[in-house]
Scaffold this motif. Structure first.
Motif, PDB file in Angstrom:
ATOM      1  N   GLN A 155       0.827  -1.212   0.000  1.00  0.00           N
ATOM      2  CA  GLN A 155       0.000   0.000   0.000  1.00  0.00           C
ATOM      3  C   GLN A 155       0.860   1.260   0.000  1.00  0.00           C
ATOM      4  OE1 GLN A 155      -2.378  -0.537   3.492  1.00  0.00           O
ATOM      5  NE2 GLN A 155      -3.844  -1.894   2.470  1.00  0.00           N
ATOM      6  N   VAL A 156       1.970   1.225   0.702  1.00  0.00           N
ATOM      7  CA  VAL A 156       2.826   2.403   0.855  1.00  0.00           C
ATOM      8  C   VAL A 156       3.710   2.611  -0.367  1.00  0.00           C
ATOM      9  CG1 VAL A 156       4.708   3.415   2.210  1.00  0.00           C
ATOM     10  CG2 VAL A 156       2.800   2.288   3.361  1.00  0.00           C
ATOM     11  N   LEU A 157       4.292   1.553  -0.889  1.00  0.00           N
ATOM     12  CA  LEU A 157       5.249   1.656  -1.982  1.00  0.00           C
ATOM     13  C   LEU A 157       4.668   2.328  -3.233  1.00  0.00           C
ATOM     14  CD1 LEU A 157       8.156   1.147  -2.685  1.00  0.00           C
ATOM     15  CD2 LEU A 157       7.523  -1.126  -3.480  1.00  0.00           C
ATOM     16  N   PRO A 158       3.494   1.914  -3.722  1.00  0.00           N
ATOM     17  CA  PRO A 158       2.956   2.595  -4.910  1.00  0.00           C
ATOM     18  C   PRO A 158       2.746   4.100  -4.672  1.00  0.00           C
ATOM     19  CG  PRO A 158       1.793   0.555  -4.553  1.00  0.00           C
ATOM     20  CD  PRO A 158       2.670   0.778  -3.352  1.00  0.00           C
ATOM     21  N   HIS A 159       2.289   4.461  -3.471  1.00  0.00           N
ATOM     22  CA  HIS A 159       2.082   5.872  -3.152  1.00  0.00           C
ATOM     23  C   HIS A 159       3.423   6.607  -3.164  1.00  0.00           C
ATOM     24  CE1 HIS A 159       0.279   9.438  -1.480  1.00  0.00           C
ATOM     25  NE2 HIS A 159       1.200   9.439  -0.511  1.00  0.00           N
ATOM     26  N   TYR A 160       4.450   6.014  -2.584  1.00  0.00           N
ATOM     27  CA  TYR A 160       5.781   6.610  -2.541  1.00  0.00           C
ATOM     28  C   TYR A 160       6.321   6.791  -3.953  1.00  0.00           C
ATOM     29  CZ  TYR A 160      10.792   7.082  -1.910  1.00  0.00           C
ATOM     30  OH  TYR A 160      12.085   7.512  -1.988  1.00  0.00           O
ATOM     31  N   LEU A 161       6.199   5.765  -4.775  1.00  0.00           N
ATOM     32  CA  LEU A 161       6.702   5.847  -6.150  1.00  0.00           C
ATOM     33  C   LEU A 161       5.958   6.904  -6.955  1.00  0.00           C
ATOM     34  CD1 LEU A 161       7.299   2.095  -7.013  1.00  0.00           C
ATOM     35  CD2 LEU A 161       9.013   3.853  -6.524  1.00  0.00           C
ATOM     36  N   MET A 162       4.651   7.026  -6.733  1.00  0.00           N
ATOM     37  CA  MET A 162       3.867   8.031  -7.443  1.00  0.00           C
ATOM     38  C   MET A 162       4.378   9.427  -7.074  1.00  0.00           C
ATOM     39  SD  MET A 162      -0.257   8.574  -7.592  1.00  0.00           S
ATOM     40  CE  MET A 162      -0.381   9.267  -5.949  1.00  0.00           C
ATOM     41  N   ASN A 163       4.633   9.676  -5.781  1.00  0.00           N
ATOM     42  CA  ASN A 163       5.134  10.979  -5.342  1.00  0.00           C
ATOM     43  C   ASN A 163       6.533  11.237  -5.887  1.00  0.00           C
ATOM     44  OD1 ASN A 163       2.818  11.617  -3.996  1.00  0.00           O
ATOM     45  ND2 ASN A 163       3.558  10.904  -2.008  1.00  0.00           N
ATOM     46  N   LEU A 164       7.370  10.208  -5.922  1.00  0.00           N
ATOM     47  CA  LEU A 164       8.716  10.352  -6.455  1.00  0.00           C
ATOM     48  C   LEU A 164       8.661  10.725  -7.939  1.00  0.00           C
ATOM     49  CD1 LEU A 164      11.745  10.075  -5.967  1.00  0.00           C
ATOM     50  CD2 LEU A 164      11.538   7.653  -6.557  1.00  0.00           C
ATOM     51  N   GLU A 165       7.752  10.098  -8.673  1.00  0.00           N
ATOM     52  CA  GLU A 165       7.600  10.392 -10.095  1.00  0.00           C
ATOM     53  C   GLU A 165       7.170  11.841 -10.306  1.00  0.00           C
ATOM     54  OE1 GLU A 165       4.622   9.007 -13.601  1.00  0.00           O
ATOM     55  OE2 GLU A 165       5.512   7.411 -12.398  1.00  0.00           O
ATOM     56  N   GLU A 166       6.272  12.343  -9.450  1.00  0.00           N
ATOM     57  CA  GLU A 166       5.826  13.733  -9.559  1.00  0.00           C
ATOM     58  C   GLU A 166       6.986  14.690  -9.354  1.00  0.00           C
ATOM     59  OE1 GLU A 166       2.613  14.496  -6.878  1.00  0.00           O
ATOM     60  OE2 GLU A 166       1.319  13.024  -7.831  1.00  0.00           O
ATOM     61  N   VAL A 167       7.872  14.385  -8.453  1.00  0.00           N
ATOM     62  CA  VAL A 167       9.014  15.257  -8.180  1.00  0.00           C
ATOM     63  C   VAL A 167       9.964  15.285  -9.365  1.00  0.00           C
ATOM     64  CG1 VAL A 167      11.073  15.524  -6.734  1.00  0.00           C
ATOM     65  CG2 VAL A 167       8.878  14.994  -5.683  1.00  0.00           C
ATOM     66  N   LEU A 168      10.131  14.138 -10.015  1.00  0.00           N
ATOM     67  CA  LEU A 168      11.085  14.045 -11.107  1.00  0.00           C
ATOM     68  C   LEU A 168      10.538  14.559 -12.440  1.00  0.00           C
ATOM     69  CD1 LEU A 168      12.612  10.552 -10.300  1.00  0.00           C
ATOM     70  CD2 LEU A 168      13.543  12.810  -9.761  1.00  0.00           C
ATOM     71  N   VAL A 169       9.250  14.802 -12.540  1.00  0.00           N
ATOM     72  CA  VAL A 169       8.662  15.276 -13.789  1.00  0.00           C
ATOM     73  C   VAL A 169       9.102  16.712 -14.036  1.00  0.00           C
ATOM     74  CG1 VAL A 169       6.496  15.911 -14.918  1.00  0.00           C
ATOM     75  CG2 VAL A 169       6.666  13.763 -13.684  1.00  0.00           C
ATOM     76  N   MET A 170       9.591  16.956 -15.213  1.00  0.00           N
ATOM     77  CA  MET A 170      10.017  18.306 -15.572  1.00  0.00           C
ATOM     78  C   MET A 170       8.934  18.946 -16.438  1.00  0.00           C
ATOM     79  SD  MET A 170      12.949  18.733 -14.140  1.00  0.00           S
ATOM     80  CE  MET A 170      13.759  20.072 -14.963  1.00  0.00           C
ATOM     81  N   ARG A 171       8.688  20.191 -16.197  1.00  0.00           N
ATOM     82  CA  ARG A 171       7.720  20.947 -16.975  1.00  0.00           C
ATOM     83  C   ARG A 171       8.475  21.962 -17.822  1.00  0.00           C
ATOM     84  NH1 ARG A 171       3.614  18.100 -15.450  1.00  0.00           N
ATOM     85  NH2 ARG A 171       2.938  18.151 -13.307  1.00  0.00           N
ATOM     86  N   VAL A 172       7.976  22.221 -19.014  1.00  0.00           N
ATOM     87  CA  VAL A 172       8.565  23.234 -19.880  1.00  0.00           C
ATOM     88  C   VAL A 172       7.638  24.427 -19.876  1.00  0.00           C
ATOM     89  CG1 VAL A 172       9.272  23.779 -22.236  1.00  0.00           C
ATOM     90  CG2 VAL A 172       9.701  21.505 -21.301  1.00  0.00           C
ATOM     91  N   LYS A 173       8.200  25.609 -19.687  1.00  0.00           N
ATOM     92  CA  LYS A 173       7.400  26.825 -19.574  1.00  0.00           C
ATOM     93  C   LYS A 173       8.077  27.939 -20.345  1.00  0.00           C
ATOM     94  CE  LYS A 173       5.336  29.863 -16.154  1.00  0.00           C
ATOM     95  NZ  LYS A 173       4.161  30.048 -16.954  1.00  0.00           N
ATOM     96  N   ASN A 174       7.257  28.755 -21.011  1.00  0.00           N
ATOM     97  CA  ASN A 174       7.766  29.952 -21.673  1.00  0.00           C
ATOM     98  C   ASN A 174       7.845  31.052 -20.618  1.00  0.00           C
ATOM     99  OD1 ASN A 174       8.373  32.172 -23.207  1.00  0.00           O
ATOM    100  ND2 ASN A 174       6.617  32.000 -24.565  1.00  0.00           N
ATOM    101  N   TYR A 175       9.051  31.370 -20.200  1.00  0.00           N
ATOM    102  CA  TYR A 175       9.266  32.369 -19.161  1.00  0.00           C
ATOM    103  C   TYR A 175       8.698  33.735 -19.564  1.00  0.00           C
ATOM    104  CZ  TYR A 175      11.729  35.560 -16.081  1.00  0.00           C
ATOM    105  OH  TYR A 175      12.026  36.553 -15.204  1.00  0.00           O
ATOM    106  N   MET A 176       8.615  33.998 -20.856  1.00  0.00           N
ATOM    107  CA  MET A 176       8.097  35.292 -21.328  1.00  0.00           C
ATOM    108  C   MET A 176       6.644  35.508 -20.900  1.00  0.00           C
ATOM    109  SD  MET A 176      10.648  36.746 -22.547  1.00  0.00           S
ATOM    110  CE  MET A 176       9.840  38.199 -23.154  1.00  0.00           C
ATOM    111  N   GLU A 177       5.893  34.436 -20.692  1.00  0.00           N
ATOM    112  CA  GLU A 177       4.517  34.590 -20.200  1.00  0.00           C
ATOM    113  C   GLU A 177       4.516  35.264 -18.838  1.00  0.00           C
ATOM    114  OE1 GLU A 177       2.058  31.066 -20.384  1.00  0.00           O
ATOM    115  OE2 GLU A 177       3.109  30.396 -22.182  1.00  0.00           O
TER     116      GLU A 177
END
Length: 110
Positions: free
Chosen positions: A9-31
């Protein structure tokens, strides 16, 4: 057995949170630059409509006149500014906003 069940029960939740941290977003800073400068520049043009549609049109037109500055950020992380705003960089953003305001004054979409 109970220990394995808890881990299941704990491991999938931990892995999901870890994946969220590692996800990179691309943003146009000019906005962000346009959003920050917009209120100050728009004050100089009392004749322009300030409804949400016109404000969005002005920002979109201005952004289309500026080169994008993309940054990659981690989800939830406050990213640092790309290229500290030089006077030329700031002048370009103001110029783009003024051009956009004049276009919207001439042809509002409502």
């Amino acid at each position: 057995m109970l220990r394995l069940k808890l881990l299941g029960q704990v491991l999938p939740h931990y892995l999901m949170n870890l994946e969220e941290v590692l996800v990179m977003r691309v943003k146009n800073y000019m906005e962000d630059v346009i959003d920050r400068m917009f209120p100050e520049v728009i004050k100089r043009y009392p004749e322009v409509c300030k409804c949400q549609r016109c404000a969005s049109d002005i920002k979109a037109i201005a952004l289309n006149h500026l080169p994008p500055k993309y940054v990659a950020t981690e989800a939830g992380e406050v990213y640092t500014k790309v290229n500290e705003l030089s006077s030329q960089f700031e002048a370009d953003a103001i110029t783009a906003l003024v051009i956009a305001i004049k276009k919207v004054i001439e042809r509002p979409r409502h």
